[in-house]
Design a protein around this motif. Structure first.
Motif, PDB file in Angstrom:
ATOM      1  N   LEU A 167      -7.124  -1.515  11.065  1.00 48.44           N
ATOM      2  CA  LEU A 167      -8.107  -0.854  10.393  1.00 48.44           C
ATOM      3  C   LEU A 167      -7.924  -1.101   8.584  1.00 48.44           C
ATOM      4  O   LEU A 167      -9.414  -1.125   8.118  1.00 48.44           O
ATOM      5  N   SER A 168      -6.815  -1.466   8.258  1.00 51.81           N
ATOM      6  CA  SER A 168      -7.309  -2.801   6.624  1.00 51.81           C
ATOM      7  C   SER A 168      -8.137  -3.395   6.425  1.00 51.81           C
ATOM      8  O   SER A 168      -8.431  -3.262   5.641  1.00 51.81           O
ATOM      9  N   ARG A 169      -8.285  -4.208   7.601  1.00 51.87           N
ATOM     10  CA  ARG A 169      -8.607  -5.309   7.740  1.00 51.87           C
ATOM     11  C   ARG A 169     -10.406  -5.484   7.875  1.00 51.87           C
ATOM     12  O   ARG A 169     -11.233  -5.539   7.255  1.00 51.87           O
TER      13      ARG A 169
ATOM     14  N   PRO B 256     -15.478   3.038  -0.478  1.00 49.10           N
ATOM     15  CA  PRO B 256     -15.059   3.208   0.722  1.00 49.10           C
ATOM     16  C   PRO B 256     -14.225   4.575   1.242  1.00 49.10           C
ATOM     17  O   PRO B 256     -14.680   4.605   2.449  1.00 49.10           O
ATOM     18  N   ARG B 257     -13.706   5.532   0.506  1.00 44.40           N
ATOM     19  CA  ARG B 257     -13.530   6.776   1.338  1.00 44.40           C
ATOM     20  C   ARG B 257     -14.675   7.736   1.444  1.00 44.40           C
ATOM     21  O   ARG B 257     -14.613   8.701   2.202  1.00 44.40           O
TER      22      ARG B 257
ATOM     23  N   ARG C   2      -6.849  12.949   5.382  1.00 40.56           N
ATOM     24  CA  ARG C   2      -7.369  13.115   3.861  1.00 40.56           C
ATOM     25  C   ARG C   2      -6.388  12.806   2.504  1.00 40.56           C
ATOM     26  O   ARG C   2      -6.881  13.076   1.400  1.00 40.56           O
ATOM     27  N   GLU C   3      -4.836  13.235   2.740  1.00 41.50           N
ATOM     28  CA  GLU C   3      -4.238  13.243   2.059  1.00 41.50           C
ATOM     29  C   GLU C   3      -4.009  11.535   1.398  1.00 41.50           C
ATOM     30  O   GLU C   3      -3.139  11.282   0.014  1.00 41.50           O
ATOM     31  N   LEU C   4      -4.152  10.642   2.319  1.00 43.77           N
ATOM     32  CA  LEU C   4      -4.738   9.380   2.088  1.00 43.77           C
ATOM     33  C   LEU C   4      -5.800   8.766   0.895  1.00 43.77           C
ATOM     34  O   LEU C   4      -6.461   7.036   0.595  1.00 43.77           O
ATOM     35  N   LEU C   5      -6.784   9.723   0.753  1.00 51.48           N
ATOM     36  CA  LEU C   5      -8.165   9.273   0.817  1.00 51.48           C
ATOM     37  C   LEU C   5      -8.252  10.021  -1.490  1.00 51.48           C
ATOM     38  O   LEU C   5      -9.528   9.554  -1.934  1.00 51.48           O
TER      39      LEU C   5
ATOM     40  N   ARG D 107      -5.134  -1.161   0.037  1.00 56.09           N
ATOM     41  CA  ARG D 107      -3.641  -1.266   0.325  1.00 56.09           C
ATOM     42  C   ARG D 107      -3.463  -0.234   0.795  1.00 56.09           C
ATOM     43  O   ARG D 107      -2.306  -0.436   1.774  1.00 56.09           O
ATOM     44  N   SER D 108      -3.260   0.886   0.843  1.00 53.84           N
ATOM     45  CA  SER D 108      -2.323   2.240   1.201  1.00 53.84           C
ATOM     46  C   SER D 108      -3.311   2.182   2.682  1.00 53.84           C
ATOM     47  O   SER D 108      -2.655   2.467   3.604  1.00 53.84           O
ATOM     48  N   LEU D 109      -4.227   1.074   3.256  1.00 55.19           N
ATOM     49  CA  LEU D 109      -4.827   1.469   4.747  1.00 55.19           C
ATOM     50  C   LEU D 109      -3.980   1.086   5.557  1.00 55.19           C
ATOM     51  O   LEU D 109      -4.088   1.274   6.622  1.00 55.19           O
ATOM     52  N   GLU D 110      -3.316  -0.305   5.394  1.00 56.19           N
ATOM     53  CA  GLU D 110      -2.449  -1.016   5.953  1.00 56.19           C
ATOM     54  C   GLU D 110      -1.599  -0.015   6.697  1.00 56.19           C
ATOM     55  O   GLU D 110      -0.494  -0.241   7.523  1.00 56.19           O
ATOM     56  N   SER D 111      -1.006   0.453   5.457  1.00 51.36           N
ATOM     57  CA  SER D 111       0.025   2.039   6.363  1.00 51.36           C
ATOM     58  C   SER D 111      -0.219   2.521   7.681  1.00 51.36           C
ATOM     59  O   SER D 111       0.596   3.002   8.412  1.00 51.36           O
TER      60      SER D 111
END
Length: 787
Positions: free
Chosen positions: A619-621, A636-637, A673-676, A686-690
């Motif tokens: 996803l992150s890539r 991108p959010r 949503r909490e990641l956005l 970088r946070s999307l790597e999780s």
């Protein structure tokens, strides 16, 4: 009727044709008109006291950088009275703005009961750009130098012993196009939209013609006197010798007093004719080998007089402007086709002077013939004077009659009527582009590429008059050169990133033929700017979804304003990039079909992500790749939240007449949503790597069920009174036979299920993301305005 007044007015920075830029730009003007006109002038300009005007006339004005910067733009500006016609006067080479009143260069023809009566008309004259009597010019500290002529690259270094003149002390190159654009800026600052008559002689006549070409819709009548369509070799030759007299003075560049005197003496001979000189300065009855002949004394007097009242560097700049006069050379590269005399719409009285030895009267005869051949009302008149070229400053009785004749001309038919309304053929369209990012940048490139094709097919001339982003604002009524728009834009600076400063730019845009505001931003708060545009008669083309998702009442108010002012508002790209989604929906509704359901993948960005995830890309890539290719919003959010798709769904629902709001759209985001909430783009990516592992597992499950992950929007109008409309967007695993499962890359699709298309929905499918395709859709909307 009031007394004449002199005023200063601050103007925007002015890019010059040769590439330099006039900063802290100021124009000094002269006004004489009805008493009731004075409050308007006081609200727009800084009026000078009569004492200071008399003390400085005629005297060189030299401003420091700080003095040039201290001018403040007026607030609470009043509009000019429309019932008072404006007459614009343009002075000659070393004249000033004081056309009438005591000491004015046309004093005998200006005043109550004379041809130019300030009791019935608003008379205006500006000191020309490059002069030294109050408008920006080489006498000012900070005026650009010749070495700043960026259009032609840096000057070559001079080898030792080379006799060519060093460019460093020379002022930047000026042309009559630059001087005309400075006057247009001054008219804009005063709120003057239409001019009943513009007239001037010699260099003033050159600028008259440039004005009529640059802004054909603003001038109803023109009266060029003793001038030409392009400077001849004869004129350039005389100017060259005069210039050398200044440059070769031993005291150049500090104080070439004698050189300036000699240049003026040479010029005086070209301004006069043999009969007049013989009559006034003929041979004396007595002869002495030590006495000056009367003509020699006269020439020395004229030289000394100019040296005392004029700046040598300004004189060099103005000689150069004369040399560079050519109506057929467009001041902006890339718009040569259709430029020149063919653009003039005003009625014309072309005045030649029979005995003129500098601008032969044949020049004005040929101009009148050319205008008549183009279908314009054009007359030729001839002034006769034994004094030659200067006859327009001497033969007052003839001049009075000619000016009355010019005022009596019928107004040019296309200058006298409003700009073309929607639906008429549009020979010229002027664009103000907001946003120079992915979509805006591609649009500018496509405009540059398409210009030759449109010209070949006799399509509209699309001229970019302005470009703005949050840090820069560039406006050029003659058109921004698209070969180097980035350099030109980056040379400018914008203090306020809000929409407030754009109101003045809209005011300038509205005076150009067929103005269009093009919004390629994703900015909030654009609704009020659109409203200002509609009120000013400006069409709007937008790729920005946010104004269309305002509260229902605000959206309806904007649509109502567009209709009331008969302006187009095109926004096809807000839903499907270049896909004709809204046009298809409108055709269904117009033809009486009833829409039961709209379903679709409305985000090419999320479609691209789904395909990448299906192929095993983390996803992150995948999100980084989409952003690098220009598929995502600036952050991108916006895409991952689903808000972009939700806005598109809302726009579609409202096109069906559903009175719904953003809160009525049920949204499931693509990721939690909490990641956005992260504002910083890089930290967000970088946070999307999780989530990479979570999404890999989810996609494995979807594949095991023989399904495909897609982000779908669904809209269902209520079938019965009292029911609510269904508006839902979110990720969904669809069967492989579903139309969405067949999408590739950034493809989007919309399926319209209607009463007529009940069994097999009507599909619109194609690339739904990317700067190039969205820009192409914007360009199509712009062309739609011209139809």
């Amino acid at each position: 009727m009031s007394a004449p007044r002199v005023f200063d007015i601050p103007l925007p920075d002015l890019p010059l044709e040769a590439g330099a830029q006039v900063q802290s730009h100021v124009a000094r003007g002269w006004w004489w008109g009805p008493e009731g006109d004075l409050p308007w002038l006081q609200s727009r300009a800084l009026l000078l006291s009569e004492e200071s005007v008399h003390a400085q006339a005629p005297r060189v004005v030299r401003r420091t950088r700080d003095e040039s910067r201290e001018f403040a733009s007026p607030r609470d500006a009043l509009p000019p009275e429309d019932s008072v016609p404006t007459v614009l006067l343009i002075h000659a080479l070393t004249g000033d703005m004081r056309a009438g009143g005591p000491g004015g260069w046309w004093e005998p023809v200006i005043g109550p009961g004379r041809a130019l009566d300030p009791g019935s008309a608003r008379l205006l004259c500006f000191n020309n750009l490059g002069s030294c009597y109050g408008s920006s010019g080489p006498a000012d500290e900070g005026f650009p130098r010749r070495v700043e002529d960026r259009r032609f690259g840096p000057p070559a270094p001079l080898p030792k012993g080379d006799l060519r003149i060093d460019e460093a002390p020379l002022p930047a190159t000026l042309t009559p196009w630059d001087q005309a654009r400075a006057i247009l800026q001054a008219l804009d600052a005063l709120g003057i939209e239409r001019v009943s008559l513009v007239t001037g002689g010699s260099v003033g006549g050159m600028i008259v013609l440039c004005l009529a070409v640059l802004a054909p819709e603003r001038f109803e009548r023109i009266a060029p006197i003793a001038t030409t369509q392009a400077s001849s070799a004869w004129l350039i030759g005389w100017n060259h010798v005069a210039r050398q007299a200044v440059l070769l003075d031993p005291d150049y560049p500090e104080a070439p007093a004698r050189g300036l005197e000699l240049a003026r003496q040479l010029a005086t001979l070209t301004y006069r004719a043999e009969a007049g000189l013989e009559a006034r300065h003929g041979r004396p009855p007595d002869w002495s080998s030590r006495a000056l002949y009367p003509l020699q004394s006269y020439l020395e007097y004229q030289g000394a007089k100019l040296r005392a009242r004029f700046d040598a560097r300004a004189y060099l700049a103005l000689l150069g402007a004369m040399d560079h006069h050519d109506l057929e050379r467009a001041p902006t590269r890339g718009v040569q086709d259709g430029w020149g005399v063919a653009r003039i719409r005003a009625s014309a009285l072309c005045v030649g002077i029979a005995e003129d030895q500098l601008f032969y009267p044949e020049h004005m005869k040929r101009l009148a013939e050319r205008l008549r051949a183009d279908g314009r009302h054009a007359e030729y008149a001839e002034l006769s004077s034994p004094h030659g070229h200067d006859g327009f400053l001497i033969e007052w009785t003839q001049l009075d009659a000619l000016l009355r004749r010019a005022l009596a001309l019928p107004p040019g038919p296309e200058a006298a009527k409003p700009r073309l309304e929607t639906g008429e053929a549009a020979p010229e369209v002027n664009l103000l582009l907001l946003g120079r990012g992915t979509v805006g940048g591609h649009l500018l490139e496509q405009l540059r590429e398409q210009a030759p094709r449109l010209a070949r097919e006799r399509g509209p001339t699309l001229r970019v008059a302005g470009i703005a982003d949050t840090r820069h604002l560039l406006f050029d009524p003659a058109g921004v050169p698209l070969e180097r728009w980035r350099e030109r834009l980056d040379e400018t600076h914008r203090e306020d990133a809000g929409t407030g400063p754009l109101l003045g730019t809209l005011e300038r845009l509205r005076r150009l033929p067929n103005p269009v505001l093009v919004d390629c931003t994703a900015a909030d708060g654009m609704g009020p700017l659109y409203a200002e545009a509609f009120q000013r008669g400006i069409h709007v083309v937008t790729a920005n979804k946010k104004p269309l998702t305002l509260p229902w009442e605000e959206r309806q108010r904007l649509l109502g304003m567009a209709r009331a002012h008969r302006r187009a508002w095109h926004y096809e790209t807000t839903v499907g990039a270049s896909l004709p989604v809204l046009r298809t929906l409108a055709d269904l509704v117009r033809t009486g079909d009833r829409v039961r359901r709209i379903e679709g993948c409305l985000s090419g960005t999320l479609g691209f992500l789904c395909e990448q995830l299906t192929e095993g890309v983390p996803l992150s890539r995948a999100v980084r790749l989409a952003r690098e290719r220009g598929y995502t919003e600036p952050h991108p959010r916006e895409d991952l939240l689903g808000l972009d798709v939700a806005r598109k769904a809302l726009i579609l629902a409202r096109e069906l007449g559903l009175e719904v709001s953003q809160e009525d759209v049920e949204v499931e985001s693509f990721v939690p949503r909490e990641l956005l909430e992260e504002e910083d783009v890089e930290r967000f990516l970088r946070s999307l790597e999780s989530l990479d592992g979570t999404f890999a597992s989810r996609l494995a499950g979807v594949r095991a069920e023989h399904r495909v992950l897609r982000y779908l929007a669904r809209i269902e109008p209520p079938r019965e009174r009292g029911q609510r409309a269904v508006l839902r967007v979110g990720p969904l695993a669809v069967p492989r036979e579903h139309p969405a499962a067949r999408l590739r890359g950034t493809e989007a699709f919309v399926a319209f299920t209607t009463e007529r298309h009940a069994e097999w929905p009507l599909l619109v499918q194609g690339t739904g993301a990317g700067g190039a395709v969205t820009a192409a859709g914007v360009l199509a909307d712009i062309l739609e305005v011209t139809r």
